[in-house]
Design an enzyme around this catalytic site. Structure first.
Site, PDB file in Angstrom:
ATOM      1  N   ASP A  28     -33.760  37.756 -31.513  1.00  0.00           N
ATOM      2  CA  ASP A  28     -33.425  36.489 -30.858  1.00  0.00           C
ATOM      3  C   ASP A  28     -34.411  35.373 -31.204  1.00  0.00           C
ATOM      4  O   ASP A  28     -34.686  34.494 -30.385  1.00  0.00           O
ATOM      5  CB  ASP A  28     -33.348  36.671 -29.329  1.00  0.00           C
ATOM      6  N   GLY A  55     -26.652  39.152 -31.646  1.00  0.00           N
ATOM      7  CA  GLY A  55     -25.981  37.970 -31.093  1.00  0.00           C
ATOM      8  C   GLY A  55     -26.681  36.756 -31.660  1.00  0.00           C
ATOM      9  O   GLY A  55     -27.837  36.506 -31.335  1.00  0.00           O
ATOM     10  N   HIS A  56     -26.018  36.054 -32.578  1.00  0.00           N
ATOM     11  CA  HIS A  56     -26.640  34.928 -33.280  1.00  0.00           C
ATOM     12  C   HIS A  56     -25.938  33.633 -32.895  1.00  0.00           C
ATOM     13  O   HIS A  56     -24.718  33.517 -33.050  1.00  0.00           O
ATOM     14  CB  HIS A  56     -26.560  35.145 -34.799  1.00  0.00           C
ATOM     15  N   THR A 147     -27.887  48.083 -26.067  1.00  0.00           N
ATOM     16  CA  THR A 147     -26.817  47.125 -25.782  1.00  0.00           C
ATOM     17  C   THR A 147     -25.507  47.849 -25.438  1.00  0.00           C
ATOM     18  O   THR A 147     -24.512  47.196 -25.134  1.00  0.00           O
ATOM     19  CB  THR A 147     -26.569  46.226 -27.008  1.00  0.00           C
ATOM     20  N   THR A 315     -25.699  38.885 -26.316  1.00  0.00           N
ATOM     21  CA  THR A 315     -24.763  40.007 -26.330  1.00  0.00           C
ATOM     22  C   THR A 315     -24.602  40.625 -24.951  1.00  0.00           C
ATOM     23  O   THR A 315     -23.499  40.925 -24.518  1.00  0.00           O
ATOM     24  CB  THR A 315     -25.258  41.065 -27.345  1.00  0.00           C
ATOM     25  N   ARG A 320     -34.300  37.901 -20.820  1.00  0.00           N
ATOM     26  CA  ARG A 320     -35.284  38.357 -21.808  1.00  0.00           C
ATOM     27  C   ARG A 320     -36.692  38.269 -21.222  1.00  0.00           C
ATOM     28  O   ARG A 320     -37.017  37.309 -20.525  1.00  0.00           O
ATOM     29  CB  ARG A 320     -35.218  37.489 -23.073  1.00  0.00           C
ATOM     30  N   VAL A 429     -36.978  22.438 -32.990  1.00  0.00           N
ATOM     31  CA  VAL A 429     -37.361  21.704 -31.776  1.00  0.00           C
ATOM     32  C   VAL A 429     -36.158  21.479 -30.849  1.00  0.00           C
ATOM     33  O   VAL A 429     -36.172  20.593 -30.002  1.00  0.00           O
ATOM     34  CB  VAL A 429     -38.051  20.356 -32.132  1.00  0.00           C
TER      35      VAL A 429
HETATM   36  P1  GDP Z   1     -30.886  35.185 -33.127  1.00  0.00           P
HETATM   37  O1  GDP Z   1     -30.383  36.456 -32.549  1.00  0.00           O
HETATM   38  O2  GDP Z   1     -32.190  35.368 -33.839  1.00  0.00           O
HETATM   39  O3  GDP Z   1     -29.892  34.465 -33.982  1.00  0.00           O
HETATM   40  O4  GDP Z   1     -31.208  34.227 -31.882  1.00  0.00           O
HETATM   41  P2  GDP Z   1     -30.279  34.019 -30.572  1.00  0.00           P
HETATM   42  O5  GDP Z   1     -29.136  33.171 -30.937  1.00  0.00           O
HETATM   43  O6  GDP Z   1     -30.010  35.319 -29.911  1.00  0.00           O
HETATM   44  O7  GDP Z   1     -31.290  33.275 -29.618  1.00  0.00           O
HETATM   45  C1  GDP Z   1     -31.912  32.095 -29.965  1.00  0.00           C
HETATM   46  C2  GDP Z   1     -31.564  31.021 -28.919  1.00  0.00           C
HETATM   47  O8  GDP Z   1     -32.421  29.922 -29.089  1.00  0.00           O
HETATM   48  C3  GDP Z   1     -30.158  30.476 -29.076  1.00  0.00           C
HETATM   49  O9  GDP Z   1     -29.668  30.108 -27.813  1.00  0.00           O
HETATM   50  C4  GDP Z   1     -30.358  29.225 -29.944  1.00  0.00           C
HETATM   51  O10 GDP Z   1     -29.350  28.244 -29.744  1.00  0.00           O
HETATM   52  C5  GDP Z   1     -31.686  28.746 -29.431  1.00  0.00           C
HETATM   53  N1  GDP Z   1     -32.531  28.048 -30.398  1.00  0.00           N
HETATM   54  C6  GDP Z   1     -32.714  28.315 -31.717  1.00  0.00           C
HETATM   55  N2  GDP Z   1     -33.673  27.514 -32.228  1.00  0.00           N
HETATM   56  C7  GDP Z   1     -34.092  26.725 -31.213  1.00  0.00           C
HETATM   57  C8  GDP Z   1     -35.087  25.713 -31.097  1.00  0.00           C
HETATM   58  O11 GDP Z   1     -35.804  25.375 -32.034  1.00  0.00           O
HETATM   59  N3  GDP Z   1     -35.247  25.144 -29.855  1.00  0.00           N
HETATM   60  C9  GDP Z   1     -34.489  25.490 -28.772  1.00  0.00           C
HETATM   61  N4  GDP Z   1     -34.708  24.898 -27.613  1.00  0.00           N
HETATM   62  N5  GDP Z   1     -33.545  26.446 -28.861  1.00  0.00           N
HETATM   63  C10 GDP Z   1     -33.361  27.061 -30.047  1.00  0.00           C
HETATM   64  P1  IMO Z   2     -30.406  39.861 -32.661  1.00  0.00           P
HETATM   65  O1  IMO Z   2     -29.841  40.062 -34.044  1.00  0.00           O
HETATM   66  C1  IMO Z   2     -32.695  41.484 -29.328  1.00  0.00           C
HETATM   67  C2  IMO Z   2     -32.520  45.819 -28.704  1.00  0.00           C
HETATM   68  C3  IMO Z   2     -31.796  46.236 -27.434  1.00  0.00           C
HETATM   69  C4  IMO Z   2     -32.549  47.516 -27.122  1.00  0.00           C
HETATM   70  C5  IMO Z   2     -32.797  48.116 -28.487  1.00  0.00           C
HETATM   71  C6  IMO Z   2     -31.782  49.185 -28.893  1.00  0.00           C
HETATM   72  O2  IMO Z   2     -29.577  39.039 -31.774  1.00  0.00           O
HETATM   73  O3  IMO Z   2     -31.827  39.414 -32.750  1.00  0.00           O
HETATM   74  P2  IMO Z   2     -29.219  49.085 -29.615  1.00  0.00           P
HETATM   75  O4  IMO Z   2     -28.017  48.624 -28.853  1.00  0.00           O
HETATM   76  O5  IMO Z   2     -29.420  48.388 -30.904  1.00  0.00           O
HETATM   77  O6  IMO Z   2     -29.261  50.579 -29.772  1.00  0.00           O
HETATM   78  O7  IMO Z   2     -30.466  48.718 -28.653  1.00  0.00           O
HETATM   79  O8  IMO Z   2     -32.725  47.044 -29.402  1.00  0.00           O
HETATM   80  N1  IMO Z   2     -31.746  44.926 -29.593  1.00  0.00           N
HETATM   81  C7  IMO Z   2     -31.931  43.597 -29.675  1.00  0.00           C
HETATM   82  N2  IMO Z   2     -32.755  42.788 -28.985  1.00  0.00           N
HETATM   83  N3  IMO Z   2     -31.926  40.981 -30.288  1.00  0.00           N
HETATM   84  C8  IMO Z   2     -31.111  41.783 -31.011  1.00  0.00           C
HETATM   85  O9  IMO Z   2     -30.383  41.349 -32.053  1.00  0.00           O
HETATM   86  C9  IMO Z   2     -31.073  43.165 -30.701  1.00  0.00           C
HETATM   87  N4  IMO Z   2     -30.399  44.224 -31.190  1.00  0.00           N
HETATM   88  C10 IMO Z   2     -30.828  45.293 -30.518  1.00  0.00           C
HETATM   89  O10 IMO Z   2     -31.952  45.265 -26.421  1.00  0.00           O
HETATM   90  O11 IMO Z   2     -33.797  47.213 -26.546  1.00  0.00           O
HETATM   91 MG    MG Z   3     -29.760  37.283 -30.730  1.00  0.00          MG
END
Ligand code: GDP
Ligand code: IMO
Ligand code: MG
Length: 440
Positions: A28, A55-56, A147, A315, A320, A429
Site C-alpha cells: 500500500d 488493491g491498487h 486477505t 481490499t 492499517r 503530495v
Molecule cells: P498500492 O497498493 O501500493 O497501490 O497502494 P494503495 O492504493 O493500497 O494505497 C495507497 C493510498 O494512498 C491510496 O488511497 C492512494 O490514492 C493514496 N495515495 C497515493 N499516493 C499518495 C500521495 O502522495 N498522497 C496522498 N495523500 N495519498 C496518496
Molecule cells: P498491495 O499490492 C498490504 C498482507 C495481508 C496479510 C498478508 C498475507 O495492495 O500493496 P494474503 O492474503 O496475501 O495471504 O495475506 O499479506 N497483504 C497485503 N498488505 N498490501 C497488499 O497488497 C497486501 N497483500 C497481502 O494483509 O497480512
Molecule cells: Mg494496496
C-alpha cells in the site's frame, strides 16, 4: 587450419525498456499511482505475482479506480495489460472487477487484456480454505491476518503440483473435470468441513472457459517480442518486499515472491532485460494484517497518520497499522531489489507534524545488529534507533517543484536519499494523478 568464420548466431535485441515498480515496505505504498504515472508513455503493463489480495488505487480527474487483478495500466486506453504466469486468478472476481471499472469508464479492455495460459486458478474453495486456516490459526493465537482471497491455498496447490492452470481450463474439459474433482477431494481430506458443489462449479467454469478464451496467450513469447521490438514494458509488483515469502517477515507474509526475482519467474523475463527498478516508499510506514512492525506507533502519532492518510485497506477495508519511516528496512529491501530510483509517496500526510523520526538502526537484546532478523520473534523484540528531524508544518499539497517544498521537507527527503543511497525521482503530495513532484 583456419575454420570458416563463425556465423552470427542471432540478431541482437534492441536495448530493452523494462521498468519494474515494487513495494519497498509492507504494501500500500502507492504503487498504483506510480504505475499510472509511468503507464502514460508505456506500451505494456504487466502483473507478475500475487492475486486479488492486492488493491491498487488510482485517482484520475477526481474518479477513484481500484485494481486488484487487472494491471493498473489498463486505465490508459492504448496500453496492453498482461496478467502473467506468476499471478493467481479468481475468475469470478476478475470479471466483477472488469464490470465495475467499465462502468467507471475503462475502455476496450477486450482488445488489450492478455492472460497467461500458465497462470494458476483460484477457486472459491481455495478462499474457503484460507478462511478455515485463519480460523484455526486464530484459535491458537497465531492468525496471519490474510486477505482470505485464497492466495496461500492456491500457491500451495501450485507447489504440490495439483493446481489447475488457465491452460487446463481451455483444454479438454473432461480432463479439467477430473483435475478439479481430484483437487477438491484432496482439500476435503485436509478440511472435512469444506463443502463444494462440484457440478455447479463445473457448469460455472465451462462458461468462464468460453469467456476467457480470446484473452489467453503464451505471454512469454508476447513479452519477448514486445521487448525485442523496443516497446516500453512496465511491471507492476503487487504486495511488497517485507511480505515476500522468502525475504519478508515469515510467516507473516504472502505466498509469492514480491521482490525483483518474482518478475523473472512470474513473467519469464530474463534478468538482464530489466533496466530500471523503482521502489515505492511511503513517507512513513503502514502494515495491514498481523506480524512484527518495529516502528509502529500505537499512540496519537500513529492515529494521526492513520486518519490523515485514510489508512484503510483497499481490499479488506481493515485499518492499517502506522509508524515512522524505517530506513534500516529500506536498506535491507534495497539489497534484494537493487532500486535504481525511489518514489516517495504521501509526504503530505506528515505536513502537520512538529517533528518527524526515521529509524536508522536496530538493537536486539541491547546489541546493535547489521542484519534483518529472520524470525518474527526476534524482529518483534528489536528496538529502533531513531534520528529526529524538525517537521515543516506547512501544506505540501500544491507543491509541484522540489525547490518549492518547505526546507524541512526537503531535508527529510534528502536524508532518506542519503541514508539509503537511492535517488528519489518522484514525491507524492496527494492522491490525484497530478499531485506529484518530479525530480530530474
Ligand atoms: P498500492 O497498493 O501500493 O497501490 O497502494 P494503495 O492504493 O493500497 O494505497 C495507497 C493510498 O494512498 C491510496 O488511497 C492512494 O490514492 C493514496 N495515495 C497515493 N499516493 C499518495 C500521495 O502522495 N498522497 C496522498 N495523500 N495519498 C496518496
Ligand atoms: P498491495 O499490492 C498490504 C498482507 C495481508 C496479510 C498478508 C498475507 O495492495 O500493496 P494474503 O492474503 O496475501 O495471504 O495475506 O499479506 N497483504 C497485503 N498488505 N498490501 C497488499 O497488497 C497486501 N497483500 C497481502 O494483509 O497480512
Ligand atoms: Mg494496496
Amino acid at each position: 587450419m583456419n575454420g570458416s568464420p563463425r556465423k552470427k548466431q542471432r540478431t541482437e535485441p534492441q536495448e530493452s525498456n523494462v521498468t519494474v515498480i515494487l513495494g519497498a515496505q509492507w504494501g500500500d505504498e502507492g504503487k498504483g499511482k506510480v504505475v499510472d504515472l509511468l503507464a502514460q508513455t508505456a506500451d505494456v503493463v504487466s502483473r507478475c505475482q500475487g492475486g486479488n489480495n492486492a488493491g491498487h488505487t488510482i485517482v484520475v480527474d477526481g474518479v477513484e479506480y481500484d485494481f486488484h487483478l487487472l494491471p493498473s495500466g489498463i486505465i490508459q486506453p492504448n496500453v496492453k495489460s498482461v496478467i502473467g504466469n506468476g499471478v493467481v486468478i479468481h475468475l469470478p472476481q476478475l470479471f466483477d472487477e472488469i464490470e465495475k471499472n467499465e462502468k467507471k469508464g475503462m475502455k476496450n479492455w477486450e482488445e488489450r487484456l492478455i492472460i497467461s495460459d500458465r497462470a494458476h486458478l483460484v477457486f472459491d474453495f481455495h478462499q474457503a480454505v484460507d478462511g478455515l486456516q485463519e480460523q484455526e490459526n486464530n484459535r491458537k493465537g497465531q492468525g496471519l491476518g490474510t486477505t482470505k482471497k485464497g492466495i496461500g491455498p492456491t500457491y500451495s496447490s501450485k507447489a504440490t503440483r495439483n493446481g489447475i492452470r488457465v491452460g487446463d481450463l481451455l483444454g479438454d474439459f473432461k480432463i479439467f473435470k477430473e483435475k478439479f474433482t481430484a483437487l477438491v477431494g484432496m482439500q476435503q481430506r485436509m478440511f472435512p468441513s469444506l463443502e463444494v458443489d462440484i457440478d455447479e462449479e463445473l457448469t460455472r467454469y465451462e462458461k468462464f472457459a468460453a469467456k476467457i478464451k480470446p484473452l489467453v496467450y503464451d505471454t512469454v513469447s508476447l513479452l519477448d517480442k514486445a521487448i525485442r521490438d523496443g516497446k516500453k514494458v512496465l511491471v507492476e509488483g503487487a504486495n511488497a518486499a517485507m511480505l515476500d515469502i522468502d525475504f519478508g517477515t515469515y510467516p507473516y507474509v504472502t505466498s509469492s515472491n514480491c521482490t525483483v526475482g518474482g518478475v523473472c519467474t512470474g513473467l519469464g523475463i530474463a534478468p538482464m532485460k530489466i533496466k530500471k527498478v523503482i521502489g515505492v516508499v511511503k513517507a512513513y510506514t503502514t502494515r495491514v494484517g498481523d506480524g512484527p512492525f518495529p516502528t509502529e506507533q500505537i499512540n496519537e502519532i500513529g492515529d494521526l497518520m492513520q486518519e490523515r492518510g485514510a489508512e484503510f485497506g483497499v481490499t479488506t477495508k481493515r485499518r492499517r497499522r502506522c509508524g515512522w519511516l524505517d530506513v534500516f528496512l529500506l536498506q535491507y529491501t534495497n539489497k534484494i531489489n537493487g532500486y535504481t530510483a525511489f518514489c516517495v509517496t504521501k509526504l503530505d500526510i506528515l505536513d502537520t507534524l512538529k517533528e518527524v523520526k526515521i529509524a536508522v538502526g536496530y538493537k536486539l537484546n541491547g546489541k546493535k545488529i547489521n542484519y534483518m532478523p529472520s524470525t518474527a520473534s526476534d524482529l518483534s523484540k528489536v528496538e529502533c534507533e531513531y534520528i529526529t528531524m524538525p517537521g515543516w508544518q506547512a501544506s505540501t499539497e500544491n507543491v509541484r517543484e522540489f525547490k518549492d517544498l518547505p526546507e524541512n521537507a526537503q531535508n527529510y527527503i534528502n536524508k532518506i536519499e542519503e541514508l539509503v543511497g537511492v535517488p528519489i525521482k518522484w514525491i507524492g503530495v496527494g492522491k490525484g494523478r497530478e499531485s506529484i513532484i518530479k525530480i530530474n
